[in-house]
Motif scaffolding. Sequence first.
Motif, PDB file in Angstrom:
ATOM      1  N   LYS A   1       1.655   7.369  13.563  1.00 24.54           N
ATOM      2  CA  LYS A   1       0.319   7.868  13.213  1.00 24.54           C
ATOM      3  C   LYS A   1       0.340   9.388  13.111  1.00 24.54           C
ATOM      4  O   LYS A   1       0.162  10.100  14.088  1.00 24.54           O
ATOM      5  CB  LYS A   1      -0.712   7.407  14.241  1.00 24.54           C
ATOM      6  N   THR A   2       0.592   9.850  11.912  1.00 19.90           N
ATOM      7  CA  THR A   2       0.618  11.279  11.643  1.00 19.90           C
ATOM      8  C   THR A   2      -0.448  11.598  10.597  1.00 19.90           C
ATOM      9  O   THR A   2      -1.017  10.710   9.954  1.00 19.90           O
ATOM     10  CB  THR A   2       1.984  11.726  11.105  1.00 19.90           C
TER      11      THR A   2
ATOM     12  N   PHE B   1      -3.542   1.950   6.735  1.00 16.06           N
ATOM     13  CA  PHE B   1      -2.370   2.305   7.547  1.00 16.06           C
ATOM     14  C   PHE B   1      -2.405   1.644   8.921  1.00 16.06           C
ATOM     15  O   PHE B   1      -1.354   1.266   9.459  1.00 16.06           O
ATOM     16  CB  PHE B   1      -2.262   3.825   7.696  1.00 16.06           C
ATOM     17  N   ASP B   2      -3.587   1.498   9.504  1.00 18.12           N
ATOM     18  CA  ASP B   2      -3.667   0.856  10.822  1.00 18.12           C
ATOM     19  C   ASP B   2      -3.165  -0.583  10.757  1.00 18.12           C
ATOM     20  O   ASP B   2      -2.497  -1.059  11.677  1.00 18.12           O
ATOM     21  CB  ASP B   2      -5.111   0.895  11.341  1.00 18.12           C
TER      22      ASP B   2
ATOM     23  N   ASP C   1       0.803  -1.231   0.000  1.00 18.96           N
ATOM     24  CA  ASP C   1       0.000   0.000   0.000  1.00 18.96           C
ATOM     25  C   ASP C   1       0.832   1.275   0.000  1.00 18.96           C
ATOM     26  O   ASP C   1       0.269   2.369  -0.034  1.00 18.96           O
ATOM     27  CB  ASP C   1      -0.989   0.038   1.179  1.00 18.96           C
ATOM     28  N   TYR C   2       2.166   1.162   0.036  1.00 18.46           N
ATOM     29  CA  TYR C   2       2.986   2.379  -0.022  1.00 18.46           C
ATOM     30  C   TYR C   2       3.096   2.894  -1.457  1.00 18.46           C
ATOM     31  O   TYR C   2       3.287   4.076  -1.695  1.00 18.46           O
ATOM     32  CB  TYR C   2       4.373   2.106   0.580  1.00 18.46           C
ATOM     33  N   ASN C   3       3.034   1.960  -2.401  1.00 12.67           N
ATOM     34  CA  ASN C   3       2.853   2.272  -3.823  1.00 12.67           C
ATOM     35  C   ASN C   3       3.812   3.331  -4.356  1.00 12.67           C
ATOM     36  O   ASN C   3       5.025   3.196  -4.257  1.00 12.67           O
ATOM     37  CB  ASN C   3       1.387   2.652  -4.075  1.00 12.67           C
TER      38      ASN C   3
ATOM     39  N   ARG D   1       1.272  -4.661  11.666  1.00 13.86           N
ATOM     40  CA  ARG D   1       2.268  -5.586  11.106  1.00 13.86           C
ATOM     41  C   ARG D   1       3.674  -5.201  11.547  1.00 13.86           C
ATOM     42  O   ARG D   1       4.502  -6.070  11.887  1.00 13.86           O
ATOM     43  CB  ARG D   1       2.181  -5.602   9.583  1.00 13.86           C
ATOM     44  N   VAL D   2       3.960  -3.907  11.523  1.00 13.78           N
ATOM     45  CA  VAL D   2       5.293  -3.447  11.910  1.00 13.78           C
ATOM     46  C   VAL D   2       5.533  -3.703  13.396  1.00 13.78           C
ATOM     47  O   VAL D   2       6.612  -4.180  13.787  1.00 13.78           O
ATOM     48  CB  VAL D   2       5.461  -1.939  11.583  1.00 13.78           C
TER      49      VAL D   2
END
Length: 257
Positions: free
Chosen positions: A195-196, A205-206, A157-159, A211-212
């Motif tokens: 989370k910005t 993103f959540d 999803d960072y694409n 995952r991280v």
Amino acid sequence: MQKHVDLAGKRGLVVGVANVHSIAAGCARAFCGAGAEVAITYRSDTSKPFIQPVVDELSVPLFLPCEVREPGQLETVFEAIDKTWGRLDFLLHSIAFAPREDLHTSVVNSSAEGFALAMDISCHSFLRMAKLSRPLMAEGGSLMTVSYFGADRVVEDYNLMGPVKAALEASVRYAAADLAKDNIRVFALSAGPIKTRAASGIAHFDELIDRVRERTPSHQLVSIEEVGRIAAFLASEAASPMSGSVIYADNSFHLMA
């Protein structure tokens, strides 16, 4: 605030504060906590109220408009710094943008226009700032930009931002070589996911955060305060031998296979 680095008497420019929770805000606090004085920019009148609390908290003397796509506005920022301070000791570049429709599709489906815009705002603007900083850093200085692990590995999803951040990190290496004779150090600070407001534009993103956290050895995410302390170190002469490096601030997540 306990000083981890002494930046007393130094003056720096912080570009990219979005609100009190942004990475750039954490860095600005660390710079000031180490004794430096900072100038902060805002993108528009709409964004200004969200940044004002950081400016008030740190008693920032220069709070300047800076939309990098607006001709002449970035140059005006550096003119104001020259007029007020006559020099610049460090710069933090923490801005990135991609059109939503290009960010939320696969990289091969991104538009030429969207790719070019993301590259201009997220990458080339750093080189523009480096060029404008150079005459103000007659006695040397430090240039820092914020990157992410997606520059080096494919992150779901960072694409589009993956190749853009890769170009940013390559630009750091080339700029470090270009400016070495001027005693100007250049760094990429690769922060773990936080989370910005900017990160909220990344799809799912959540789930990425979860995952991280799971794959990080300590199972803890990095904070803006921790990233700020590293930025303060990079703003000091102590980091000189590391010029051109990508510095990871992700609690060792980048080490994991």
